[in-house]
Design a protein around this motif. Sequence first.
Motif, PDB file in Angstrom:
ATOM      1  N   MET A   1       0.855  -1.181   0.000  1.00 50.82           N
ATOM      2  CA  MET A   1       0.000   0.000   0.000  1.00 50.82           C
ATOM      3  C   MET A   1       0.897   1.239   0.000  1.00 50.82           C
ATOM      4  SD  MET A   1      -3.007   1.076   2.753  1.00 50.82           S
ATOM      5  CE  MET A   1      -3.778  -0.527   2.682  1.00 50.82           C
ATOM      6  N   ARG A   2       0.556   2.172  -0.849  1.00 51.63           N
ATOM      7  CA  ARG A   2       1.331   3.405  -0.944  1.00 51.63           C
ATOM      8  C   ARG A   2       1.232   4.209   0.353  1.00 51.63           C
ATOM      9  NH1 ARG A   2      -1.811   4.844  -6.097  1.00 51.63           N
ATOM     10  NH2 ARG A   2      -2.927   5.855  -4.430  1.00 51.63           N
ATOM     11  N   SER A   3       2.229   5.036   0.575  1.00 55.57           N
ATOM     12  CA  SER A   3       2.270   5.864   1.790  1.00 55.57           C
ATOM     13  C   SER A   3       1.019   6.730   1.914  1.00 55.57           C
ATOM     14  CB  SER A   3       3.525   6.729   1.761  1.00 55.57           C
ATOM     15  OG  SER A   3       3.620   7.491   2.916  1.00 55.57           O
ATOM     16  N   TYR A   4       0.577   7.328   0.806  1.00 48.89           N
ATOM     17  CA  TYR A   4      -0.633   8.161   0.821  1.00 48.89           C
ATOM     18  C   TYR A   4      -1.838   7.339   1.283  1.00 48.89           C
ATOM     19  CZ  TYR A   4      -4.745  10.613  -0.878  1.00 48.89           C
ATOM     20  OH  TYR A   4      -5.976  11.203  -0.960  1.00 48.89           O
ATOM     21  N   ASP A   5      -1.960   6.109   0.783  1.00 45.41           N
ATOM     22  CA  ASP A   5      -3.081   5.241   1.154  1.00 45.41           C
ATOM     23  C   ASP A   5      -3.008   4.829   2.624  1.00 45.41           C
ATOM     24  OD1 ASP A   5      -4.237   5.337  -1.376  1.00 45.41           O
ATOM     25  OD2 ASP A   5      -3.078   3.611  -2.087  1.00 45.41           O
ATOM     26  N   GLN A   6      -1.790   4.650   3.121  1.00 48.46           N
ATOM     27  CA  GLN A   6      -1.637   4.333   4.545  1.00 48.46           C
ATOM     28  C   GLN A   6      -2.142   5.487   5.403  1.00 48.46           C
ATOM     29  OE1 GLN A   6       2.393   3.131   5.433  1.00 48.46           O
ATOM     30  NE2 GLN A   6       2.386   1.563   3.831  1.00 48.46           N
ATOM     31  N   VAL A   7      -1.780   6.706   5.040  1.00 47.58           N
ATOM     32  CA  VAL A   7      -2.223   7.885   5.787  1.00 47.58           C
ATOM     33  C   VAL A   7      -3.742   7.985   5.734  1.00 47.58           C
ATOM     34  CG1 VAL A   7      -2.164  10.421   5.839  1.00 47.58           C
ATOM     35  CG2 VAL A   7      -0.050   9.133   5.516  1.00 47.58           C
ATOM     36  N   LYS A   8      -4.311   7.735   4.566  1.00 50.30           N
ATOM     37  CA  LYS A   8      -5.767   7.784   4.408  1.00 50.30           C
ATOM     38  C   LYS A   8      -6.435   6.732   5.292  1.00 50.30           C
ATOM     39  CE  LYS A   8      -9.299   7.929   0.824  1.00 50.30           C
ATOM     40  NZ  LYS A   8      -9.579   7.794  -0.600  1.00 50.30           N
ATOM     41  N   SER A   9      -5.880   5.527   5.335  1.00 48.78           N
ATOM     42  CA  SER A   9      -6.426   4.458   6.175  1.00 48.78           C
ATOM     43  C   SER A   9      -6.318   4.812   7.649  1.00 48.78           C
ATOM     44  CB  SER A   9      -5.695   3.134   5.907  1.00 48.78           C
ATOM     45  OG  SER A   9      -5.896   2.710   4.582  1.00 48.78           O
ATOM     46  N   LEU A  10      -5.193   5.377   8.045  1.00 45.93           N
ATOM     47  CA  LEU A  10      -5.001   5.768   9.445  1.00 45.93           C
ATOM     48  C   LEU A  10      -5.972   6.864   9.859  1.00 45.93           C
ATOM     49  CD1 LEU A  10      -1.116   5.662   9.558  1.00 45.93           C
ATOM     50  CD2 LEU A  10      -2.663   4.252  10.946  1.00 45.93           C
ATOM     51  N   SER A  11      -6.350   7.716   8.921  1.00 42.87           N
ATOM     52  CA  SER A  11      -7.295   8.797   9.253  1.00 42.87           C
ATOM     53  C   SER A  11      -8.698   8.245   9.519  1.00 42.87           C
ATOM     54  CB  SER A  11      -7.336   9.846   8.138  1.00 42.87           C
ATOM     55  OG  SER A  11      -7.998   9.329   6.991  1.00 42.87           O
ATOM     56  N   ASN A  12      -8.954   7.013   9.090  1.00 43.59           N
ATOM     57  CA  ASN A  12     -10.248   6.366   9.317  1.00 43.59           C
ATOM     58  C   ASN A  12     -10.218   5.389  10.496  1.00 43.59           C
ATOM     59  OD1 ASN A  12     -11.856   7.401   7.081  1.00 43.59           O
ATOM     60  ND2 ASN A  12     -10.333   6.362   5.805  1.00 43.59           N
ATOM     61  N   PHE A  13      -9.127   5.371  11.227  1.00 44.41           N
ATOM     62  CA  PHE A  13      -8.960   4.459  12.369  1.00 44.41           C
ATOM     63  C   PHE A  13     -10.046   4.692  13.418  1.00 44.41           C
ATOM     64  CE2 PHE A  13      -7.466   4.110  16.727  1.00 44.41           C
ATOM     65  CZ  PHE A  13      -6.969   2.825  16.785  1.00 44.41           C
ATOM     66  N   ARG A  14     -10.609   3.606  13.922  1.00 48.97           N
ATOM     67  CA  ARG A  14     -11.575   3.655  15.020  1.00 48.97           C
ATOM     68  C   ARG A  14     -11.311   2.488  15.961  1.00 48.97           C
ATOM     69  NH1 ARG A  14     -13.778   4.224  10.558  1.00 48.97           N
ATOM     70  NH2 ARG A  14     -14.765   2.203  10.347  1.00 48.97           N
ATOM     71  N   VAL A  15     -11.570   2.709  17.210  1.00 50.92           N
ATOM     72  CA  VAL A  15     -11.495   1.634  18.197  1.00 50.92           C
ATOM     73  C   VAL A  15     -12.825   0.884  18.170  1.00 50.92           C
ATOM     74  CG1 VAL A  15     -11.316   1.102  20.676  1.00 50.92           C
ATOM     75  CG2 VAL A  15      -9.868   2.887  19.664  1.00 50.92           C
ATOM     76  N   ILE A  16     -12.746  -0.435  18.230  1.00 47.38           N
ATOM     77  CA  ILE A  16     -13.943  -1.260  18.408  1.00 47.38           C
ATOM     78  C   ILE A  16     -13.981  -1.677  19.866  1.00 47.38           C
ATOM     79  CG2 ILE A  16     -15.139  -3.413  17.865  1.00 47.38           C
ATOM     80  CD1 ILE A  16     -13.873  -3.362  15.117  1.00 47.38           C
ATOM     81  N   VAL A  17     -15.123  -1.460  20.502  1.00 40.48           N
ATOM     82  CA  VAL A  17     -15.361  -1.852  21.887  1.00 40.48           C
ATOM     83  C   VAL A  17     -16.276  -3.067  21.852  1.00 40.48           C
ATOM     84  CG1 VAL A  17     -16.311  -1.139  24.119  1.00 40.48           C
ATOM     85  CG2 VAL A  17     -15.168   0.545  22.644  1.00 40.48           C
ATOM     86  N   ASP A  18     -15.896  -4.118  22.548  1.00 42.52           N
ATOM     87  CA  ASP A  18     -16.724  -5.322  22.603  1.00 42.52           C
ATOM     88  C   ASP A  18     -18.090  -4.996  23.197  1.00 42.52           C
ATOM     89  OD1 ASP A  18     -16.939  -8.296  22.317  1.00 42.52           O
ATOM     90  OD2 ASP A  18     -17.245  -8.159  24.479  1.00 42.52           O
ATOM     91  N   THR A  19     -19.123  -5.620  22.671  1.00 40.63           N
ATOM     92  CA  THR A  19     -20.489  -5.358  23.138  1.00 40.63           C
ATOM     93  C   THR A  19     -20.699  -5.772  24.590  1.00 40.63           C
ATOM     94  OG1 THR A  19     -21.165  -7.488  22.189  1.00 40.63           O
ATOM     95  CG2 THR A  19     -21.545  -5.515  20.853  1.00 40.63           C
ATOM     96  N   ARG A  20     -19.850  -6.648  25.110  1.00 37.81           N
ATOM     97  CA  ARG A  20     -19.989  -7.078  26.505  1.00 37.81           C
ATOM     98  C   ARG A  20     -19.342  -6.115  27.491  1.00 37.81           C
ATOM     99  NH1 ARG A  20     -18.701 -12.181  23.623  1.00 37.81           N
ATOM    100  NH2 ARG A  20     -16.678 -11.223  23.639  1.00 37.81           N
TER     101      ARG A  20
END
Length: 182
Positions: A1-20
């Motif tokens: 993955m290109r550096s630009y695409d990595q930055v774009k992916s990182l900007s969409n980062f979210r934490v997932i919290v378990d439903t429990r």
Amino acid sequence: MRSYDQVKSLSNFRVIVDTREKNTEKSKIRFREFGSFERQALTVGDYTFNATLPSGKKLHDETHAVEPMVAIERKLDLGEIASCFAGNKKHRFYNELERAKAAGCKLYLLVEDATWDDIFEHRYRSQMQPEVLIANLNAIQARYDVHLVFCKSEYSGKLIKCLLYREFKELLQQGKFDDMTL
């Protein structure tokens, strides 16, 4: 993955919290530290990450339980982790460690409001002797490649986000999601 695409992916980062994971006053403070987060069932742990890749594909969709590549199992204190090595909770805890290992999931065990000093000085609520707790913690690190982390509860949200963000970034740089970007 290109550096630009990595930055774009990182900007969409979210934490997932378990439903429990329970909604308490402390957890609400922790969740605020995440910024953007979502709730989904996890097969292992309490927290992992999600992101939208440049192709528009999410790492995890909302219709299935998430089998994370990296997860964080959070424990409230040393008393809670000690209880995982005895009684009714032992079987369930070891099953989770086995599932993580079988799935190739990197697992962090985050224990809030604790230090090694607290263990050595037996500053926790449990009859389990310090040398027994230390032996159990060392055993799961060796057997299951668990990464043990201690921190104050007021920093756990920040630390969870930082650990997961760094793990996601490293996986992006290693090309782990390149086949998903097509």
